[in-house]
Structure formats: C-alpha cells, structure tokens
Design an enzyme around this catalytic site. Structure first.
Site, PDB file in Angstrom:
ATOM      1  N   GLU A 192      11.306   7.897  -1.487  1.00  0.00           N
ATOM      2  CA  GLU A 192      12.245   8.750  -0.748  1.00  0.00           C
ATOM      3  C   GLU A 192      12.137  10.219  -1.133  1.00  0.00           C
ATOM      4  OE1 GLU A 192      13.104   5.694  -1.746  1.00  0.00           O
ATOM      5  OE2 GLU A 192      13.672   4.703   0.122  1.00  0.00           O
ATOM      6  N   PHE A 223      18.222   3.154   4.653  1.00  0.00           N
ATOM      7  CA  PHE A 223      19.655   2.936   4.451  1.00  0.00           C
ATOM      8  C   PHE A 223      20.214   4.193   3.774  1.00  0.00           C
ATOM      9  CE2 PHE A 223      18.199  -1.352   4.945  1.00  0.00           C
ATOM     10  CZ  PHE A 223      19.275  -2.133   5.342  1.00  0.00           C
ATOM     11  N   HIS A 272      24.016  -1.577   0.426  1.00  0.00           N
ATOM     12  CA  HIS A 272      23.391  -1.355   1.732  1.00  0.00           C
ATOM     13  C   HIS A 272      24.441  -1.195   2.828  1.00  0.00           C
ATOM     14  CE1 HIS A 272      20.010  -2.939  -0.574  1.00  0.00           C
ATOM     15  NE2 HIS A 272      19.196  -2.436   0.332  1.00  0.00           N
TER      16      HIS A 272
END
Lengths: 354, 325
Positions: B60, B83, B129
C-alpha cells in the site's frame, strides 16, 4: 539472543575506516570542466552548511538542521551527472542535493531562517527543501516514503516517454523500514527509470548501522533480493560517484529499470543539532577527516596540474556568494501572517466548510 | 437513463474520466485482470489497456507513493486501497506526504490524485475489514473526503474527484456495492463539498452519510406515518463540509440528528454538532442527538454487527424518543 549492546558498550563498535588511496580516480575519464564544476559544488555545499551551522549557533536558524558535512561528494557526483530534466528526491538531510541542482543559496538559507524570501516562503524549513523549477521534487523527512514517491515520478516519466530519470537519495537507516522494500520491489517489477542512492554514513541516527542491520552493506546486500546489482562506491570521491552515477542514469534512462547504489561515506557531525556524536569510536572521525571529500578532490586537481591559486580563487568566489546569500537571508522579511493560511488547497486557500 | 449498481457506477465514473483524459490512470491490487475484488473496475483493463490499468503488488505504501509521485509530475492517478482499513499501513503517505506537500512547498507542488477505497461495515467481515474511517481522514488538513451513497453520485463525484487538483479520498461503501439506482446517460460531473437534501421535511433535520442515508430515509418514511416529518440530508462530502445546507435546514426544523456508522468518539457528527453550537445555537429547539455505532470495534457475527451499526428501527426510535413532547 543477540542484543545490540550485549557484546560491546555503546560507542565501542568496530571502526569503519575509509579507503586509503585518494589517487584511485586520478585517471578517470572525466573532463576538467566537469571536475572544476564538481569542486565548486563541493565548496558550495561545505561553505553553505558551515554558515548554516554558524547561523544556528547565533539562533538565527531555528528548529533543527541535519548537516551533510563530509558527505558532499555523493550529491556533487550525481548532481554533475544528471540531466536538467531529471528529478531529485532528497531527505531532511537535503541541503547539498538541493544546491547540487543549481538552486540559489539565498533561497535555501532564507528558508532556514524562516524568511519570506525562503525557497518555501518559510512554510517548509530545512527538512523540506523543494524547487520544482530545478526539478528538486522535495525533501522528505519521514524516512522511506519518498522512495515510493520517486517511483511515481519515474512511472510518470515512463508513461509520458519523457526520458527523465528520478534520483532518490536516502540514508543507511532507511534500508530497514518497510517502504524501502516495497519501493524496490515495485520499481523492479515495473522497470521504472529510478536510481536509488543510499548514502551509508555508518550511522542511523545515534546508533551504528552495523549494530542493527542483518547484512554488512545495508543497501547493496539487499539489492539482489529485488534482482538488482549490488553496487558499492566510494562516496567520498566525487569522481568515483560521478562515474557510477553516469552509468546508473544511462541504465535507468535506457528502459532497463532501476539501479541501487550504495555510497560509503561519513557524517562528520551528529545526526542533527541535538547530537554531539559521542558514539563514534576513537580514531574513526579522524580517519575520515583525513579522507575528506574536499581534501581528496583538491589533491587530485593539484596532481592534474590545476594551480593552487586557481583553486583558492574558486573557494573565495564561493565564500563571497555565501556571504551575499547570508546577508540576503538575514535581510529577508518575516513571512506575512496571512501566508500561514495559503496553499492548503490548490485554489490557494484553506477553507474546509461553508 | 440506465439502472446501474453502485459497483458498476464506480467503473463507469472512472471510465468516463479515462476516456476524456489520457493522464488518468488506475493502479491497485487486483484492479486490472480481476476487475477489482469488489468488481469496481470491471472492464477497464479491456477498454484502456495494461499501461493505464495496472495490477500492483500488495504494497500500500508503494501504491500511494507511486500515485503521489505521478500526480506531482503530470498524471492524474486513481489508486485503490482495497479495504479502507488498509489505510493504516500507508497512512504516512496520506497524512504526512499528500496532505502537506503543497502547503510545505508554498504551493509549488500540485497533487491531483484520487484514492478510492471500500469502506464501512454490514458485510460480516469483522473488525479489520469493516471500519468506517472517513473521520480519520477529515481530521487531517489538506485531504478532501467524499463518500457517495447513490450510483449517480458515484459517477459524478468520481469525476469531480479526478478533476480536483487536490488529493481526494473517495470512500465507496461496501454495503452499497450491490445497490441499484438510476444514472442519466452521458457524462456526469458533480461538485465536491455539496450536500443533498434527499427528503424535505419540517420537523427535524437528519444528516447521514454513505450506507446510513438509505436507512435514515427508511426511518423517515416510518416516522412520517407517525406524524413526524423529517428532512434527510445526504452529506456526501466531509471535506469540504457543506455546513451551510445543514444550518439552513436546522433553521427551518429546529432539531438536528446525525446518523453515523463510525464509532462514536470524534465522528463527523461531532464536528457538525460543534458547528451547530457555534452557528446554529439559536435555531435549536431541543438537544442534538447523535445516532452512532458505539465506541467499539465491530464484531463479525451478523447478530452482533446488526445490533451495533445504526439500523432503520434504531434511527426511527431514537428520533421519535427525542421529539416526544
């Protein structure tokens, strides 16, 4: 268990010594014009940072500064090899890399003094030097992130087919943070035109890099894990750096993907203004002062026939320029208080609600 | 006019902008070949090719760094963080780099990028999540934050986000991906920082965001049968915040309710309440009520998750209780 300080006391780690032959690159194929340009750069970086230190002691430079005294040959060697359009990404220790791209000293010094004529109008400071005009795309003060950002600039260059290369400087400490590893894999997978330059000055902040790193060469030994060549260069010899830089830039520019260079060098001072550097083993600093990048380079120029008076003239010209920049910085106005509210957003303002 | 799902609207919005501007590119985990794990980029690889729709590693920081560096140097990237919970592993890039670089460089650097992300609960994914993290983002100066609730808004706000010269976090609600709505044909370009009155009313102002909008509307319908006429505002954008629309409504109704999916402490409703205290105090005819998820992580069991996230029944009951004479 192998705790970092279980087998030696703090500051009593093994000495890391510089190379002992300052003549090794006397025969390098580098023009005298480029050599004199690099010598001038070394002088600018050195004299600028000494002045920054003095101004700090006079409490004119606030906050902190991270000096690269002793490490200037890396910035000079790369600066002289980069094309005008190539991107520089630097760190909080970024004075030298910024000057190496031709950014005027006045703006940099005025920024350190928090003046309106500073490079960033007083809103960034020593750790965030940026000059988009000179393709210095920023100095980043939280280690790791800017390797990934340099990837982005390289990706953009690749997508636009511009032929530009992004050069990203960072310290040895950065090799142990996750973003370093994310960035290397990412750059390798997409064959991005980016050159990563680790300035291994032997110390992360206050701790010897060897004490807290699993491999001996923190950047070069990690490079093969991402399919890159492990390149190590003498970071105190501007010619050695320059040759490696030219090769790395050509590699990246030709579409062959990223390059990792680890330059071995030494930080004469501490991590920042707060650090007296007491962890350095006896004899280490002295050995590196004897192999100081400016001393090495001046010796070479003299061996190659440049008159001492001509070299002294460069020193004097730089000293005058530093004095002039100092006066301009000191005489710069304080930022307009309204400037604190500008440029949060691209519309120039800071509004967040109606 | 077409009926699209919310997830199809995401892809349509991105395609509309990629069609218009070659500098718009999409990167993220599984966004290309797989069309996105939530299928929000289905068909884009086939339409725009592998140079513009790119699968990345699970990295990320590398994704957001690439987007930022590219945005600084001529592209207008859209990056996906699968997410929104995963922002926690790349938050440095968002709050320290994207948010501050323009300011710190005195306006030298422009960062026109969008980070799209699946946000919110109701899908039984458990505590890591399911989070609603829009309130993390709005706390940081320099980041714009939008959270559309309908397919039409998804298209129009995506276009507005891509065209913005500021970094925008674009929160898609995972619980809405399969919801459907009418979307006009042709290009749609909306405006950041604008709320919408979804249901006019005279007795109370009910402000909601994302998944909570449809629940607030359903609760308002039930309250209408009991003689309570609620005005429901879809906030849509947290930064910039359309406080004017909320204050104007409060001026007519005299009561303010917020319906928030985020955990209670420092949700966007807190800021709205503070604004009402500053600028709408004399319009208030009674206490302000925040209807929120309690200040807990979300459990995965459906029975527990349903108890925690504001439901239609709970919204209805809390409003009715507060308006009792």
């Amino acid at each position: 268990m192998n705790l970092p300080l279980s087998n030696h006391a703090y500051g009593e780690h093994a000495l890391v010594l510089p190379p002992d032959d300052p003549t090794s690159h006397d025969d390098a194929d580098i023009s005298m014009e480029t050599r004199l340009r690099m010598y001038r750069m070394l002088q600018e970086m050195r004299q600028f940072e000494k002045r920054a230190y003095d101004l700090f002691m006079q409490q004119l430079v606030k906050g902190t500064t991270h000096l690269s005294l002793g490490m200037e040959a890396v910035a000079a060697g790369f600066g002289a090899a980069m094309d005008t359009d190539d991107y520089t990404f630097a760190t909080y220790r970024g004075h030298a890399h910024t000057l190496a791209r031709g950014v005027p000293m006045e703006g940099v010094l005025a920024e350190l003094l928090g003046r309106a004529n500073g490079l960033l109008g007083g809103k960034g400071g020593s750790m965030h030097l940026t000059s988009v005009e000179h393709k210095v795309m920023g100095s980043y003060a939280i280690i790791g992130a800017h390797l990934t950002i340099a990837n982005g600039a390289a990706w953009s260059a690749q997508y636009r087919r511009s032929g530009q290369v992004a050069v990203c400087f960072f310290g040895d400490g950065t090799t142990n943070i996750g973003a370093f590893h994310e960035a290397l894999n990412y750059a390798a997978v997409f064959k991005l035109p980016v050159v990563f330059v680790c300035e291994n000055n032997q110390y992360m902040e206050y701790t010897a890099i060897g004490d807290i790193t699993a491999v001996r060469r923190p950047a070069a030994d990690r490079a093969p894990a991402y399919g890159l060549e492990p390149i190590v260069v003498d970071g105190n010899d501007a010619d050695a750096v320059h040759l490696v830089a030219a090769e790395a830039l050509a590699h990246a520019r030709s579409g062959k993907g990223p390059v990792m260079v680890e330059a071995l060098t030494y930080r004469h001072g501490g991590h920042s203004r707060a650090d007296p550097g007491k962890y350095k083993p006896p004899g280490e600093l002295e050995a590196w002062l004897a192999y100081d990048p400016i001393k090495v380079y001046r010796g070479r120029l003299e061996r190659l026939g440049v008159a001492a008076a001509d070299i002294d003239a460069i020193n004097a010209e730089v000293a005058a320029a530093v004095d002039e920049a100092t006066e301009a910085a000191k005489n710069g106005p304080l930022p307009d208080p309204r400037a604190a509210f500008t440029d949060v957003w691209a519309d120039g303002g800071h509004q967040w609600r109606s | 006019m077409a009926i699209l799902t919310y997830r199809e609207a995401v892809a349509r919005g991105i395609a509309q902008e990629m069609e218009r501007d070659d500098s718009v590119v999409l990167i993220g985990e599984d966004v290309a070949g797989a069309g996105g794990v939530f299928k929000t980029s289905a068909g884009l690889l086939e339409r725009f090719g592998p140079e513009r729709v790119i699968d990345t590693p699970i990295a990320e920081q590398a994704i957001l760094g690439a987007a930022m560096g590219a945005a600084m140097t001529g592209l207008r990237p859209i990056a996906e963080i699968m997410f929104s919970d995963f922002f926690a592993v790349c938050w440095d890039l968002v709050v320290n780099e994207m948010a501050k670089t323009r300011y710190m460089t005195n306006g030298q650097v422009t960062i026109p990028l969008v980070v799209k992300s699946g946000n919110g609960g109701s899908l039984r994914f458990g505590a890591q999540h399911s989070q609603s993290i829009e309130n993390w983002a709005m706390a940081v100066p320099g980041i714009k934050v939008v959270a559309p609730s309908t397919p039409e808004d998804v298209v129009g706000l995506m276009a507005a986000a891509v065209r913005s010269d500021d970094p925008v976090l674009f929160f898609e609600h995972k619980g809405l991906y399969s919801s459907k709505g009418e979307v006009p044909d042709g290009p749609i370009v909306d405006e950041l920082g604008t709320a919408r009155v979804r249901r006019p009313g005279k007795d109370a102002t009910v402000v909601a965001l994302g998944l909570m909008v449809s629940r607030a509307l359903a609760a308002a319908e039930q309250l209408a049968e009991r003689g309570i006429d609620c005005e429901v505002i879809d906030l849509r954008s947290l930064v910039p915040l359309d406080a004017a629309t909320v204050l104007e409504s409060l001026g007519r109704t005299g009561r303010l309710f917020t319906v928030e999916e985020n955990p209670r402490m420092l949700g966007w409703g807190s800021e709205l309440v503070a604004i009402a205290g500053d600028d709408g105090f004399w319009d208030l005819d009674g206490p302000i009520v925040r209807i929120t998820t309690p200040h807990i992580p979300l459990a995965s069991a459906d029975s527990l998750e349903d108890l925690m996230i504001p439901s239609v029944d709970r919204i209805r009951d809390e409003i009715e209780q507060a308006l009792k004479p």
